[in-house]
Design a protein around this motif. Structure first.
Motif, PDB file in Angstrom:
ATOM      1  N   UNK A   1       4.530  -1.048   1.657  1.00  0.00           N
ATOM      2  CA  UNK A   1       3.930  -1.091   0.323  1.00  0.00           C
ATOM      3  C   UNK A   1       3.358   0.271  -0.023  1.00  0.00           C
ATOM      4  N   UNK A   2       3.355   0.541  -1.313  1.00  0.00           N
ATOM      5  CA  UNK A   2       2.787   1.788  -1.828  1.00  0.00           C
ATOM      6  C   UNK A   2       2.286   1.542  -3.241  1.00  0.00           C
ATOM      7  N   UNK A   3       1.350   2.350  -3.650  1.00  0.00           N
ATOM      8  CA  UNK A   3       0.834   2.287  -5.017  1.00  0.00           C
ATOM      9  C   UNK A   3       1.657   3.249  -5.872  1.00  0.00           C
ATOM     10  N   UNK A   4       2.168   2.736  -7.001  1.00  0.00           N
ATOM     11  CA  UNK A   4       3.034   3.532  -7.864  1.00  0.00           C
ATOM     12  C   UNK A   4       2.607   3.355  -9.318  1.00  0.00           C
ATOM     13  N   UNK A   5       2.576   4.449 -10.055  1.00  0.00           N
ATOM     14  CA  UNK A   5       2.255   4.410 -11.479  1.00  0.00           C
ATOM     15  C   UNK A   5       3.538   4.348 -12.306  1.00  0.00           C
ATOM     16  N   UNK A   6       3.468   3.809 -13.525  1.00  0.00           N
ATOM     17  CA  UNK A   6       4.649   3.766 -14.392  1.00  0.00           C
ATOM     18  C   UNK A   6       5.284   5.146 -14.543  1.00  0.00           C
ATOM     19  N   UNK A   7       6.604   5.180 -14.436  1.00  0.00           N
ATOM     20  CA  UNK A   7       7.342   6.433 -14.538  1.00  0.00           C
ATOM     21  C   UNK A   7       7.485   7.170 -13.225  1.00  0.00           C
ATOM     22  N   UNK A   8       6.767   6.744 -12.186  1.00  0.00           N
ATOM     23  CA  UNK A   8       6.834   7.404 -10.882  1.00  0.00           C
ATOM     24  C   UNK A   8       7.774   6.662  -9.942  1.00  0.00           C
ATOM     25  N   UNK A   9       8.144   7.348  -8.873  1.00  0.00           N
ATOM     26  CA  UNK A   9       9.038   6.799  -7.856  1.00  0.00           C
ATOM     27  C   UNK A   9       8.369   6.899  -6.501  1.00  0.00           C
ATOM     28  N   UNK A  10       8.521   5.848  -5.707  1.00  0.00           N
ATOM     29  CA  UNK A  10       8.016   5.840  -4.330  1.00  0.00           C
ATOM     30  C   UNK A  10       9.203   5.690  -3.389  1.00  0.00           C
ATOM     31  N   UNK A  11       9.181   6.450  -2.315  1.00  0.00           N
ATOM     32  CA  UNK A  11      10.234   6.369  -1.310  1.00  0.00           C
ATOM     33  C   UNK A  11       9.690   5.672  -0.075  1.00  0.00           C
ATOM     34  N   UNK A  12      10.416   4.653   0.363  1.00  0.00           N
ATOM     35  CA  UNK A  12      10.058   3.882   1.548  1.00  0.00           C
ATOM     36  C   UNK A  12      11.067   4.211   2.644  1.00  0.00           C
ATOM     37  N   UNK A  13      10.594   4.686   3.775  1.00  0.00           N
ATOM     38  CA  UNK A  13      11.472   4.983   4.909  1.00  0.00           C
ATOM     39  C   UNK A  13      11.167   4.000   6.033  1.00  0.00           C
TER      40      UNK A  13
END
Length: 106
Positions: free
Chosen positions: A58-70
């Protein structure tokens, strides 16, 4: 003397295989999750779930942003975040599964 050396060598060899993984590949992959810029203006707790329903990351993400999960286990996953539409993806070795979470199309 030979009776003591052979078991010691066998044990050392087995330990080396266990510690190095015998050259096995890492059975995990990556998921890249984008939260739609049209989502409500607040942070979303994006979660990646395994087929058995357990959260993998899990990660916190704001609208328009991208989170990368490895390090996500290979196979089918479900990505969820608050009131955004859940999406499914297949995680494969050497590929990045890309998901966009939106507020429409659920």
């Amino acid at each position: 003397m030979l009776h003591r050396v052979l078991p010691a060598l066998a044990l050392a060899g087995a330990a080396a295989v266990v510690l190095t993984g015998c050259g096995a590949q890492n059975p995990t992959g990556q998921v890249s999750v984008t939260v739609s810029p049209n989502a409500a203006d607040h942070a979303y707790q994006v979660k990646v779930y395994l087929p058995n329903g357990e959260p993998s990351a899990r990660q916190q993400v704001y609208p328009g942003d991208t989170a990368d999960f490895a390090g996500v286990p290979l196979g089918k996953v479900t990505v969820r975040a608050g009131d955004l539409c859940a999406e499914r993806a297949t995680v494969e070795a050497d590929r990045v599964a890309r998901v966009t979470l939106t507020t429409v199309g659920c």
